[in-house]
Design an enzyme around this catalytic site. Structure first.
Site, PDB file in Angstrom:
ATOM      1  N   ASN A 158       0.835  -1.193   0.115  1.00 51.50           N
ATOM      2  CA  ASN A 158      -0.073  -0.162   0.016  1.00 51.50           C
ATOM      3  C   ASN A 158       0.966   1.378   0.028  1.00 51.50           C
ATOM      4  O   ASN A 158       1.907   1.284   0.667  1.00 51.50           O
ATOM      5  CB  ASN A 158      -0.894  -0.016   1.205  1.00 51.50           C
ATOM      6  CG  ASN A 158      -1.915  -1.054   1.474  1.00 51.50           C
ATOM      7  OD1 ASN A 158      -2.503  -1.292   0.229  1.00 51.50           O
ATOM      8  ND2 ASN A 158      -2.386  -1.632   2.515  1.00 51.50           N
ATOM      9  N   MET A 208       0.946   5.072   3.181  1.00 54.26           N
ATOM     10  CA  MET A 208       0.246   4.222   3.985  1.00 54.26           C
ATOM     11  C   MET A 208       1.277   3.663   5.119  1.00 54.26           C
ATOM     12  O   MET A 208       0.873   2.940   5.913  1.00 54.26           O
ATOM     13  CB  MET A 208      -0.618   3.192   3.252  1.00 54.26           C
ATOM     14  CG  MET A 208      -1.787   3.667   2.713  1.00 54.26           C
ATOM     15  SD  MET A 208      -3.037   3.731   3.479  1.00 54.26           S
ATOM     16  CE  MET A 208      -3.647   1.952   3.514  1.00 54.26           C
ATOM     17  N   HIS A 213      -0.848   3.651   9.151  1.00 54.28           N
ATOM     18  CA  HIS A 213      -1.736   2.808   8.671  1.00 54.28           C
ATOM     19  C   HIS A 213      -1.377   1.537   8.632  1.00 54.28           C
ATOM     20  O   HIS A 213      -1.963   0.381   9.313  1.00 54.28           O
ATOM     21  CB  HIS A 213      -2.669   3.049   7.396  1.00 54.28           C
ATOM     22  CG  HIS A 213      -3.882   2.335   7.069  1.00 54.28           C
ATOM     23  ND1 HIS A 213      -3.669   1.111   6.585  1.00 54.28           N
ATOM     24  CD2 HIS A 213      -4.939   2.548   7.243  1.00 54.28           C
ATOM     25  CE1 HIS A 213      -4.687   0.450   6.255  1.00 54.28           C
ATOM     26  NE2 HIS A 213      -5.786   1.571   6.815  1.00 54.28           N
ATOM     27  N   ASP A 214      -0.272   1.248   7.858  1.00 58.42           N
ATOM     28  CA  ASP A 214       0.517  -0.227   7.968  1.00 58.42           C
ATOM     29  C   ASP A 214       1.750  -0.365   9.040  1.00 58.42           C
ATOM     30  O   ASP A 214       2.165  -1.427   8.586  1.00 58.42           O
ATOM     31  CB  ASP A 214       0.763  -0.486   6.523  1.00 58.42           C
ATOM     32  CG  ASP A 214      -0.610  -0.528   5.528  1.00 58.42           C
ATOM     33  OD1 ASP A 214      -1.581  -0.498   5.969  1.00 58.42           O
ATOM     34  OD2 ASP A 214      -0.253  -0.224   4.267  1.00 58.42           O
ATOM     35  N   THR A 215       1.898   0.603   9.641  1.00 54.98           N
ATOM     36  CA  THR A 215       2.918   0.613  10.772  1.00 54.98           C
ATOM     37  C   THR A 215       2.463   0.545  12.013  1.00 54.98           C
ATOM     38  O   THR A 215       1.499  -0.342  12.457  1.00 54.98           O
ATOM     39  CB  THR A 215       3.705   1.539  10.394  1.00 54.98           C
ATOM     40  OG1 THR A 215       3.471   2.855  10.263  1.00 54.98           O
ATOM     41  CG2 THR A 215       4.554   0.982   8.808  1.00 54.98           C
TER      42      THR A 215
END
Length: 465
Positions: A158, A208, A213-215
């Site tokens: 992402n 992202m 969000h993705d971390t």
């Protein structure tokens, strides 16, 4: 999913823009990017408390987690900590569009949407005084990109996502090639700083990975501190600016949707650096604050009646209201055509904004274009029985959420329009773009939720019983 190429005229040339409900192919992106040139309009309009307003959003972190992070504490020490700042919905996308248009429009998902052209945004407000504006979206492939997402081209993780790009979701921006070229990426941000071509208003979205969000909060806060420290070295970005650092929403949906937020920048008086502000704010407050600072009208939605940041209200004479937040959650959707969760209630109508002689927070009335478009439509109020709230958007839950013996539901205000267009037959799960009708309202697959009443009067309905 379908893809479409829109040809928009700009300065006598055809500019290809991809409006796609999925990620376009790399060849499509490269073809479109070859024709697009970014634009960087500038202005120099004095404000009551600041000359520039920038906001940087991170993702999905509970207040306790953010406030406990060492880098967030460091950033807070350089500005004003907003201890009572609230997101307005779940999941991400309704919060982002709220910051641009003063309404979540009953959105309870992160799908591809095109909000019709007759819905005004902050861009329309700023344009009334020729105040320059723009967006900077990290790793967007080219100015005005309208695809659903753009993955990291090395590992296909992402990266850029449309749902975190508030203005491109509105057709009043996306159907205008000139406006689209003001939505750029971080390369353009540094170019604009270097060339002294910064806008006076900008929304800045990390990718992202960088936005947490993705971390996680540790990774994102480390990134954000470095980003801010670099920006601080550029006087044209920093010296006369008010900069809002905030989060779109909490990570956990059932809890109160309060998010850790900080005000930074050279516009903050020295005696306020390192202080806290306990005033009740929401994502609508950034809109109301911008309106008050530049004496702009309101959009007539939730920005009308929203509290404005105290350092601005101190200079305008506006008195912010106090709110008892002990039973406030702001974690559910209203009722409308973008309500798609299994327990949300669908309505095919749009809610009208205020169009009368209201002064709103800034005391400068309602945008004339809003009055012209929506004034002929008489809103009615229909408070309906609540319906169960899906406590984790996108998941099929079998029972309503229960907390302390109380069952939680969605918002109960179902404001409908008289004189709207008829339904276009789209189902609650459709993600087709809504069409504007000749009456100025939009038909079926658009947005609804509520008329923007003075928030102080409407607060009882925002708490879920």
């Amino acid at each position: 999913m379908q893809s479409a190429i829109l040809l928009l005229a700009s300065a006598g040339a055809a500019v290809a823009q991809l409006a796609t409900t999925s990620e376009p192919s790399l060849s499509q992106i490269q073809q479109a990017a070859a024709t697009v040139v970014p634009s960087s309009p500038t202005s120099n309009v004095e404000g009551v408390a600041f000359k520039q307003f920038y906001q940087i959003w991170l993702e999905n972190i509970d207040y306790s987690a953010a406030s406990g992070d060492e880098n967030q504490k460091y950033l807070a020490s350089k500005g004003i900590t907003l201890t009572n700042y609230w997101a307005v919905a779940h999941p991400s996308e309704p919060n982002y569009i709220s910051s641009a248009a003063g309404d979540q429009f009953a959105l309870d998902n992160d799908d591809f949407w095109q909000i019709p052209e007759n819905v005004s945004t902050v861009a329309d407000l700023l344009d009334t005084k020729k105040i320059s504006w723009g967006e900077y979206q990290e790793h967007s492939p080219y100015p005005g990109f309208q695809g659903f997402n753009y993955s990291n081209q090395e590992n296909f993780a992402n990266d850029y996502v449309r749902k975190h790009n508030p203005l491109v979701i509105f057709d009043s921006v996306a159907s205008n090639a000139s406006r689209l070229t003001q939505i750029k990426n971080f390369t353009n941000l540094w170019d604009d700083i270097k060339n002294d071509k910064l806008p006076q208003w900008a929304f800045i979205t990390p990718n992202m990975t960088d936005d947490a969000h993705d971390t996680n909060i540790t990774f994102a806060s480390t990134w954000e501190r470095g980003f801010i420290e670099e920006l601080e070295t550029h006087s044209n970005f920093w010296n006369e600016s008010l900069i809002l650092l905030t989060f779109d929403e909490t990570e956990h949906y059932p809890i109160s949707n309060k998010v850790f937020s900080i005000l930074l920048g050279g516009a903050i008086p020295k005696d306020l650096v390192g202080t806290v502000d306990d005033t009740f704010y929401t994502h609508y407050s950034s809109l109301a604050t911008v309106q008050a600072n530049w004496r702009l009208p309101s959009l007539g939605r939730w920005d009308c009646g929203a509290n404005i940041f105290q350092l601005v209200s101190n200079k305008t004479g506006y008195t912010n209201y106090e709110v008892d937040t002990s039973n406030l959650y702001l974690n559910s959707s209203f009722i409308g055509p973008l309500s798609q969760n299994v327990y949300s209630k669908y309505s095919s109508t749009w809610a009208a904004p205020l169009t009368g002689n209201q002064t709103c927070s800034a005391g400068h009335g309602i945008l004339q274009a809003v009055k012209d478009t929506w004034g002929k439509l008489a809103p009615t109020y229909n408070y309906t029985s609540p319906v169960p709230y899906d406590t984790d958007a996108g998941k099929d839950v079998s029972t309503p959420f229960s907390r302390n013996g109380t069952t939680w539901f969605t918002g109960v205000n179902d404001t409908k329009l008289a004189g709207t267009g008829t339904s276009d037959g789209a189902s609650p799960t459709s993600s087709t773009a809504p069409a504007a009708t000749s009456s100025g309202a939009a038909s079926s697959t658009g947005t609804t939720g509520k008329l923007a009443l003075a928030v102080s009067a409407f607060l009882p309905f925002l708490a879920v019983f």
